[in-house]
Design an enzyme around this catalytic site. Structure first.
Site, PDB file in Angstrom:
ATOM      1  N   MET A   9       0.885  -1.164  -0.169  1.00 31.68           N
ATOM      2  CA  MET A   9       0.066   0.054  -0.029  1.00 31.68           C
ATOM      3  C   MET A   9       0.819   1.274   0.106  1.00 31.68           C
ATOM      4  SD  MET A   9      -3.492  -0.910   1.982  1.00 31.68           S
ATOM      5  CE  MET A   9      -2.753  -0.702   3.589  1.00 31.68           C
ATOM      6  N   GLY A  10       2.120   1.097  -0.282  1.00 33.16           N
ATOM      7  CA  GLY A  10       3.122   2.031  -0.439  1.00 33.16           C
ATOM      8  C   GLY A  10       3.597   2.791   0.960  1.00 33.16           C
ATOM      9  N   ALA A  11       4.136   3.950   0.823  1.00 33.99           N
ATOM     10  CA  ALA A  11       5.039   4.654   1.980  1.00 33.99           C
ATOM     11  C   ALA A  11       5.932   3.410   2.377  1.00 33.99           C
ATOM     12  CB  ALA A  11       3.756   4.778   3.172  1.00 33.99           C
ATOM     13  N   HIS A  13       8.873   1.128   2.857  1.00 35.79           N
ATOM     14  CA  HIS A  13      10.232   1.078   3.869  1.00 35.79           C
ATOM     15  C   HIS A  13      11.016   0.029   3.591  1.00 35.79           C
ATOM     16  CE1 HIS A  13       7.846  -1.885   6.212  1.00 35.79           C
ATOM     17  NE2 HIS A  13       6.592  -0.928   6.003  1.00 35.79           N
ATOM     18  N   GLY A  15      11.360  -2.790   5.213  1.00 39.44           N
ATOM     19  CA  GLY A  15      10.603  -4.047   5.473  1.00 39.44           C
ATOM     20  C   GLY A  15      10.019  -4.435   3.888  1.00 39.44           C
ATOM     21  N   HIS A  16       9.238  -3.592   3.198  1.00 46.26           N
ATOM     22  CA  HIS A  16       8.841  -3.865   1.774  1.00 46.26           C
ATOM     23  C   HIS A  16       9.951  -4.259   0.842  1.00 46.26           C
ATOM     24  CE1 HIS A  16       5.803  -0.733   3.094  1.00 46.26           C
ATOM     25  NE2 HIS A  16       4.825  -1.878   2.910  1.00 46.26           N
ATOM     26  N   SER A 166       6.938  -0.288   9.732  1.00 47.08           N
ATOM     27  CA  SER A 166       5.532  -0.099   9.355  1.00 47.08           C
ATOM     28  C   SER A 166       5.228   1.235   8.553  1.00 47.08           C
ATOM     29  CB  SER A 166       4.325  -0.409  10.636  1.00 47.08           C
ATOM     30  OG  SER A 166       3.290   0.271  10.120  1.00 47.08           O
ATOM     31  N   ARG A 168       2.780   2.972   8.934  1.00 47.74           N
ATOM     32  CA  ARG A 168       2.187   3.871   9.979  1.00 47.74           C
ATOM     33  C   ARG A 168       3.080   4.364  10.906  1.00 47.74           C
ATOM     34  NH1 ARG A 168      -1.874  -0.020   9.234  1.00 47.74           N
ATOM     35  NH2 ARG A 168      -3.750   0.659   8.841  1.00 47.74           N
TER      36      ARG A 168
HETATM   37  P1  AMP Z   1       1.485  -2.998   3.410  1.00 54.07           P
HETATM   38  O1  AMP Z   1       2.067  -1.999   2.490  1.00 54.07           O
HETATM   39  O2  AMP Z   1       1.450  -2.489   4.837  1.00 54.07           O
HETATM   40  O3  AMP Z   1       0.125  -3.323   3.051  1.00 54.07           O
HETATM   41  O4  AMP Z   1       2.613  -4.186   3.432  1.00 54.07           O
HETATM   42  C1  AMP Z   1       2.824  -5.003   2.267  1.00 54.07           C
HETATM   43  C2  AMP Z   1       3.644  -6.139   2.513  1.00 54.07           C
HETATM   44  O5  AMP Z   1       4.851  -5.861   3.054  1.00 54.07           O
HETATM   45  C3  AMP Z   1       2.675  -7.079   3.400  1.00 54.07           C
HETATM   46  O6  AMP Z   1       2.972  -8.193   2.675  1.00 54.07           O
HETATM   47  C4  AMP Z   1       3.269  -6.834   4.852  1.00 54.07           C
HETATM   48  O7  AMP Z   1       3.188  -8.039   5.530  1.00 54.07           O
HETATM   49  C5  AMP Z   1       4.930  -6.468   4.370  1.00 54.07           C
HETATM   50  N1  AMP Z   1       5.723  -5.847   5.298  1.00 54.07           N
HETATM   51  C6  AMP Z   1       5.198  -4.799   6.038  1.00 54.07           C
HETATM   52  N2  AMP Z   1       5.892  -4.478   7.147  1.00 54.07           N
HETATM   53  C7  AMP Z   1       7.010  -5.317   6.958  1.00 54.07           C
HETATM   54  C8  AMP Z   1       8.182  -5.637   7.861  1.00 54.07           C
HETATM   55  N3  AMP Z   1       8.538  -4.645   8.729  1.00 54.07           N
HETATM   56  N4  AMP Z   1       8.869  -6.601   7.517  1.00 54.07           N
HETATM   57  C9  AMP Z   1       8.581  -7.461   6.451  1.00 54.07           C
HETATM   58  N5  AMP Z   1       7.566  -7.201   5.709  1.00 54.07           N
HETATM   59  C10 AMP Z   1       6.633  -6.259   6.004  1.00 54.07           C
END
Ligand code: AMP
Length: 258
Positions: A9-11, A13, A15-16, A166, A168
């Site tokens: 969903m963007g933003a 980091h 982790g992504h 995250s 957020r």
């Molecule tokens: P989101 O943009 O929050 O929907 O996350 C997109 C993908 O990145 C999802 O599969 C999340 O589980 C993964 N994700 C988000 N935060 C992390 C993180 N800290 N470490 C690894 N993967 C993450």
């Protein structure tokens, strides 16, 4: 030619980006989507305030090895609008934990993921363990539709102080950001004492510790890998999951205990 897909969903980091690296390592083509899916937000305020920073995201994703970026509009994904959409029989999986606190959230995840998968047709789908329950829901979705895509679950990337990365986190005040690593420290406390203290007492202690430090706890539980709550220590795969609020921001995290 294998296609790896990382929905976000963007933003963006680190982790992504770890999901992108994993996809780029094992697939010929890495596709990433950025789509803030309106149907998975039960709280309109959370949707409105969801951070959007396309230019920065595009730069990071390109540098990390994304070959194709998919940035659809809401009307492209939901051609007939976002009302009266199909529903999925996720059963108890969508009523527990995140599902209990975010009514309709996992139906929204099902609606967007089924559309994205139909468009992209990936061989492998890369998702984070950070959203533990979401990985179970998507797994169920793949089964329900008999989709052959392999789901690859990647570990949680954390800041140096332990806070799970995250999108957020950028909304946390300096004060809240300083407190936020306590979430991970509490999960580590549960892991360290999992086999020694009766679980009801252990969880009670952990919840009090968070509350005493200004967190509001939606849940802090120990469950097996299918999210059945565990009442007594055992040697099967077990996970501690939590969702807390700090200064109006909701954060989730989890830790595998054994
Ligand atoms: P989101 O943009 O929050 O929907 O996350 C997109 C993908 O990145 C999802 O599969 C999340 O589980 C993964 N994700 C988000 N935060 C992390 C993180 N800290 N470490 C690894 N993967 C993450």
């Amino acid at each position: 030619m294998s296609v790896g897909f990382v929905p976000t969903m963007g933003a963006i980091h680190a982790g992504h980006l770890s999901l992108i690296s994993e996809a780029a390592k094992t697939c010929d083509i890495t596709i990433c989507s950025i789509f803030v899916n309106p149907t998975q937000f039960n709280d309109p305020d959370d949707y409105e305030k969801y951070p959007v920073c396309f230019d920065e995201d595009i730069r990071k994703l390109t540098e990390a090895g994304t070959n194709i970026l998919f940035l659809p509009s809401v009307s492209e994904i939901y051609e007939k609008g976002t009302r009266n959409l199909e529903t999925y029989p996720f059963g108890k999986l969508e009523q527990l934990l995140e599902g209990a606190f975010r009514t309709g959230h996992f139906q929204g995840v099902g609606q967007v993921m089924s559309r994205l998968l139909k468009i992209i047709l990936p061989d492998k789908l890369f998702m984070g363990q950070k959203d533990f329950q979401q990985t179970l829901i998507v797994n169920r979705l793949l089964e329900l539709h008999d989709i052959k895509t392999a789901l690859v679950i990647c570990p949680i990337l954390r800041e140096k102080d332990g806070l799970a990365m995250s999108s957020r986190n950028v909304r946390l005040s300096a004060e809240a950001r300083k407190k936020a690593p306590l979430i991970y420290h509490t999960l580590q406390f549960v892991k360290a004492n999992f086999s020694d203290i009766p679980l009801d007492r252990l969880l009670e202690e952990a919840i009090h510790h968070l509350e005493d430090n200004g967190f509001k706890v939606d849940y802090l539980v120990i469950a097996d890998e299918n999210l059945n709550l565990i009442e007594h220590h055992n040697n099967k795969k077990t996970v501690c999951l939590t969702a807390v609020w700090i200064e109006g921001i909701r954060l989730i995290d989890n830790l595998i205990l054994n």
